[in-house]
Design a protein around this motif. Structure first.
Motif, mmCIF file in Angstrom:
data_model
loop_
_atom_site.group_PDB
_atom_site.id
_atom_site.type_symbol
_atom_site.label_atom_id
_atom_site.label_comp_id
_atom_site.label_asym_id
_atom_site.label_seq_id
_atom_site.Cartn_x
_atom_site.Cartn_y
_atom_site.Cartn_z
ATOM 1 N N UNK A 64 -0.516 -9.976 5.775
ATOM 2 C CA UNK A 64 -0.328 -8.464 6.577
ATOM 3 C C UNK A 64 0.635 -7.855 5.875
ATOM 4 N N UNK A 65 1.704 -8.306 5.173
ATOM 5 C CA UNK A 65 2.517 -7.631 4.471
ATOM 6 C C UNK A 65 1.778 -7.261 3.029
ATOM 7 N N UNK A 66 1.218 -8.088 2.274
ATOM 8 C CA UNK A 66 0.563 -7.745 1.217
ATOM 9 C C UNK A 66 -0.530 -6.666 1.394
ATOM 10 N N UNK A 67 -1.297 -6.572 2.441
ATOM 11 C CA UNK A 67 -2.243 -5.660 2.736
ATOM 12 C C UNK A 67 -1.439 -4.295 2.945
ATOM 13 N N UNK A 68 -0.272 -4.347 3.616
ATOM 14 C CA UNK A 68 0.535 -3.145 3.781
ATOM 15 C C UNK A 68 0.707 -2.488 2.562
ATOM 16 N N UNK A 69 1.246 -3.488 1.705
ATOM 17 C CA UNK A 69 1.616 -2.648 0.219
ATOM 18 C C UNK A 69 0.546 -2.378 -0.402
ATOM 19 N N UNK A 70 -0.501 -2.844 -0.445
ATOM 20 C CA UNK A 70 -1.744 -2.307 -0.937
ATOM 21 C C UNK A 70 -2.095 -1.104 -0.661
ATOM 22 N N UNK A 71 -2.244 -1.191 0.788
ATOM 23 C CA UNK A 71 -2.559 0.217 1.411
ATOM 24 C C UNK A 71 -1.688 1.491 1.108
ATOM 25 N N UNK A 72 -0.471 0.999 1.330
ATOM 26 C CA UNK A 72 0.663 1.913 0.620
ATOM 27 C C UNK A 72 0.289 2.650 -0.716
ATOM 28 N N UNK A 73 0.008 1.640 -1.718
ATOM 29 C CA UNK A 73 -0.398 2.226 -2.872
ATOM 30 C C UNK A 73 -1.843 2.974 -3.238
ATOM 31 N N UNK A 74 -2.713 2.520 -2.325
ATOM 32 C CA UNK A 74 -3.935 3.202 -2.169
ATOM 33 C C UNK A 74 -3.666 4.518 -1.557
ATOM 34 N N UNK B 29 -16.011 2.479 -3.681
ATOM 35 C CA UNK B 29 -15.102 3.556 -4.218
ATOM 36 C C UNK B 29 -15.526 4.752 -3.699
ATOM 37 N N UNK B 30 -16.878 4.941 -3.546
ATOM 38 C CA UNK B 30 -17.289 6.350 -2.824
ATOM 39 C C UNK B 30 -16.943 6.620 -1.620
ATOM 40 N N UNK B 31 -16.773 5.385 -0.693
ATOM 41 C CA UNK B 31 -16.526 5.777 0.622
ATOM 42 C C UNK B 31 -14.946 5.954 0.602
ATOM 43 N N UNK B 32 -14.196 5.120 -0.144
ATOM 44 C CA UNK B 32 -12.766 5.696 -0.132
ATOM 45 C C UNK B 32 -12.594 7.197 -0.481
ATOM 46 N N UNK B 33 -13.337 7.514 -1.543
ATOM 47 C CA UNK B 33 -13.323 8.696 -2.245
ATOM 48 C C UNK B 33 -13.506 10.004 -1.203
ATOM 49 N N UNK C 237 -8.481 18.837 5.054
ATOM 50 C CA UNK C 237 -7.802 18.942 6.268
ATOM 51 C C UNK C 237 -6.266 19.564 5.733
ATOM 52 N N UNK C 238 -5.662 19.057 4.791
ATOM 53 C CA UNK C 238 -4.447 19.516 4.293
ATOM 54 C C UNK C 238 -4.230 20.534 3.473
ATOM 55 N N UNK C 239 -5.385 21.203 2.988
ATOM 56 C CA UNK C 239 -5.540 22.327 2.360
ATOM 57 C C UNK C 239 -5.127 21.909 0.805
ATOM 58 N N UNK C 240 -5.387 20.717 0.525
ATOM 59 C CA UNK C 240 -5.080 20.224 -0.831
ATOM 60 C C UNK C 240 -6.281 19.994 -1.687
ATOM 61 N N UNK C 241 -6.112 19.766 -3.095
ATOM 62 C CA UNK C 241 -7.407 19.375 -3.874
ATOM 63 C C UNK C 241 -7.002 18.735 -5.110
ATOM 64 N N UNK C 242 -8.024 17.683 -5.488
ATOM 65 C CA UNK C 242 -7.849 16.978 -6.668
ATOM 66 C C UNK C 242 -9.099 17.075 -7.457
ATOM 67 N N UNK C 243 -9.147 17.261 -8.909
ATOM 68 C CA UNK C 243 -10.287 17.295 -9.565
ATOM 69 C C UNK C 243 -11.236 16.086 -9.149
ATOM 70 N N UNK C 244 -12.636 16.094 -9.104
ATOM 71 C CA UNK C 244 -13.314 15.255 -8.801
ATOM 72 C C UNK C 244 -13.067 13.606 -9.760
ATOM 73 N N UNK C 245 -13.048 13.864 -11.011
ATOM 74 C CA UNK C 245 -13.020 12.859 -12.143
ATOM 75 C C UNK C 245 -11.713 12.178 -11.801
#
Length: 227
Positions: free
Chosen positions: A211-221, A154-158, A167-175
């Motif tokens: 492969x298709x399953x992982x594509x779907x999950x990656x899109x949601x992530x 989770x920390x790696x993904x975050x 990079x995009x000049x966006x922000x999201x609260x840490x929590x």
């Protein structure tokens, strides 16, 4: 998002060996007889869990599978619970290593690579994953190891999401970022559990292509971690 299929991680590199039983067998080559016997018992347990419910995992069945006398079991382990609490933390570390190696091998597509690795490792080690996903409260050492795996991933993904937002000049609260990452991780566990463990018919029907399953999950992530 680019919907073109990206290459799968090579099953042997960077993910590495997919079967934990194979890893256990390789680790004990050349070791003393006692160490080899204990490892035979661990490997036999892995094999039995592929088809047996945890409550049906008897010492007699383990010893028969391992090719040792019942009394030999007690030279190395107190009971089935102690055996599994010995076995599962190593498996959790094995999972973590496979996912992180896959992610490092595809730095521009780390979420997909790690999700693919997790799916392949889940499928190859269904019995051990059954213990981690459904029976973790019974094994305190394994619970701690699996929680570390989740936290590190989770920390790696975050961290990757933060870099993209900067990079995009966006922000999201840490929590909020961490809540989303944990929720998405739980979604992935639930999906693979339904596919590989319980065999939910509707899910299996639309998930024949990993492969298709992982594509779907990656899109949601990826969409779920956007501001």
């Amino acid at each position: 998002m680019n919907t073109a299929r990206k290459p799968l991680p090579d099953p042997s590199d960077p993910v590495g060996t997919l079967s934990y039983r194979t890893v256990l067998a390789e680790r004990v080559k050349g070791e003393a007889k006692g160490q080899r016997t204990a490892q035979q018992i661990r490997i036999a347990t892995c094999a039995l869990l592929e088809n047996a419910a945890l409550q049906d995992l008897t010492i007699s069945a383990i010893c028969k599978q391992a090719g040792v006398a019942n009394g030999t079991f007690y030279l190395y382990f107190q009971d089935q619970s102690q055996l599994l609490d010995d076995l599962l933390p190593g498996f959790a570390h094995f999972l973590q290593d496979g996912m992180m190696r896959a992610s490092r091998g595809a730095p521009e597509d780390g979420i997909r690579a790690a999700t693919m690795a997790y799916g392949m490792l889940f499928r190859e080690n269904r019995g051990l994953m059954k213990c981690l996903v459904h029976h973790l409260d019974r094994f305190p050492e394994a619970r701690s190891a699996f929680h570390r795996l989740n936290r590190d991933w989770i920390e790696t993904v975050a961290a990757a999401a933060r870099r993209r937002m900067e990079r995009d000049g966006a922000a999201l609260p840490e929590d909020e970022l961490m809540r989303r990452a944990y929720a998405l991780g739980a979604m992935t566990d639930q999906y693979f559990s339904g596919l590989f463990l319980s065999g939910e018919p509707g899910l299996v029907a639309v998930s024949g292509d990993l492969e298709a399953v992982v594509d779907t999950l990656t899109t949601i992530w990826e969409r779920g971690l956007k501001p």
